[in-house]
Write an enzyme that holds these catalytic residues in place. Sequence first.
Site, PDB file in Angstrom:
ATOM      1  N   LYS A 215       0.860  -1.185   0.000  1.00  0.00           N
ATOM      2  CA  LYS A 215       0.000   0.000   0.000  1.00  0.00           C
ATOM      3  C   LYS A 215       0.891   1.228   0.000  1.00  0.00           C
ATOM      4  CE  LYS A 215      -3.554   2.436   2.573  1.00  0.00           C
ATOM      5  NZ  LYS A 215      -4.555   2.367   3.646  1.00  0.00           N
ATOM      6  N   LYS A 268      -2.053  -1.476  -3.896  1.00  0.00           N
ATOM      7  CA  LYS A 268      -2.948  -0.323  -3.820  1.00  0.00           C
ATOM      8  C   LYS A 268      -2.141   0.960  -3.865  1.00  0.00           C
ATOM      9  CE  LYS A 268      -5.948   1.931  -0.560  1.00  0.00           C
ATOM     10  NZ  LYS A 268      -6.395   2.004   0.802  1.00  0.00           N
TER      11      LYS A 268
HETATM   12  C1  PBG Z   1      -7.526   3.220   5.562  1.00  0.00           C
HETATM   13  C2  PBG Z   1      -7.759   3.154   4.107  1.00  0.00           C
HETATM   14  C3  PBG Z   1      -7.587   4.142   3.134  1.00  0.00           C
HETATM   15  C4  PBG Z   1      -8.054   3.607   1.929  1.00  0.00           C
HETATM   16  C5  PBG Z   1      -8.460   2.319   2.196  1.00  0.00           C
HETATM   17  N1  PBG Z   1      -8.254   2.046   3.543  1.00  0.00           N
HETATM   18  C6  PBG Z   1      -7.135   5.543   3.241  1.00  0.00           C
HETATM   19  C7  PBG Z   1      -5.778   5.870   3.611  1.00  0.00           C
HETATM   20  O1  PBG Z   1      -4.900   5.030   3.768  1.00  0.00           O
HETATM   21  O2  PBG Z   1      -5.570   7.074   3.808  1.00  0.00           O
HETATM   22  C8  PBG Z   1      -8.108   4.333   0.614  1.00  0.00           C
HETATM   23  C9  PBG Z   1      -9.116   3.802  -0.359  1.00  0.00           C
HETATM   24  C10 PBG Z   1      -9.441   4.710  -1.488  1.00  0.00           C
HETATM   25  O3  PBG Z   1      -8.824   5.772  -1.712  1.00  0.00           O
HETATM   26  O4  PBG Z   1     -10.371   4.361  -2.211  1.00  0.00           O
HETATM   27  N2  PBG Z   1      -6.212   3.285   5.968  1.00  0.00           N
END
Ligand code: PBG
Length: 347
Positions: A215, A268
């Site tokens: 991520k 992601k």
């Molecule tokens: C929580 C999380 C996030 C997303 C999914 N889980 C936001 C972040 O990390 O700030 C983002 C998903 C999206 O942008 O569609 N940590």
Amino acid sequence: MSLKTNSGPKSEPGIPIVVPRNRPRRLRSSEGVRAMVRENEVKPADLILPLFIVPDSRPRVEIGSMPGVYQDRVADAVATCKRAWELGIKSVLLFGLPETKDEIGAVSWDPTGPVQSAIRAIAKAVPEMTIIPDVCMCEYTSHGHCGVIVDHRGRKDVDNDQTLELLVRQSLSFAEAGAHFVAPSDMMDGRVGAIRDALDDNGFTDVGIIAYSAKFASGFYGPFREAAESAPQFGDRRSYQMDPANSREAMREISLDVEEGADMVMVKPALPYLDIIREARDSFDLPIVAYNVSGEYSMVKAAAEKGWIDGTRVRDEVLMGIKRSGADLIITYFALEYAEDYKKRKI
Ligand code: PBG
């Protein structure tokens, strides 16, 4: 190749033409032939639908930066799940917006919280639906960070090891409510192992883990933070989410999560990281999930609204690109509309 003199009706007579031996265009000559040789397909069952659950005291609201996406109450989420199931979507990813927030996000393991309530209600109404709550602290903490804040060498940072216990509590609470998988998105080190052990020790050996393994710290999460009301109140997430420059490190993150017991691993965002998805596909044999995140959705919607692109066509191309790059499953806000169009096309 041979050189002939063109005598065809459409060109200047007498102009020499080249007749190629290989003609890939033969395989594109009609929709029938194109369908025969098509290498990839995105099916509704490949898509995971994200839902934002608000307490029942709040109204159902469309998210400004994400047209077609809503903050749902439990009953709204149930109705959406019924529709999704009829359209062939097999799984939903749940995010919660709690009534109150605090420093450590303790409300996230409240059995009456919005996600826990939604898990129970969806499981009852659509028993075959695979329910995947996202596990993270940022929706539940007053500071909007993904864990416990401590002072680290004179600046505030998220403490890894204290956060693990909170993620474990949240995961157990979701498992207790009936989740099929939990999806930790916090990027703390060791969380997959900690959650796996806790699930096993508490009798939830059948609850799986879909790890947000690679991520990246991304600008593409902007609209999500409006939807989930989870923007960090200070700083950013670069001390725990990955540097967009790194691909070897992404493979290391994935292999650690595999060792710790992840059942599926995730990359992601999706579009700027298709190379990571491909490499993950080639290097690991677990299912690879790609998250087509909020900003990727909003860009398409905004450009389509302005009439600059054909939104439906670009949507389909985006999802196909992610699939072709090696993703088995795609988490996408396009899931419902794609599945609706897919059904229409099949008739
Ligand atoms: C929580 C999380 C996030 C997303 C999914 N889980 C936001 C972040 O990390 O700030 C983002 C998903 C999206 O942008 O569609 N940590």
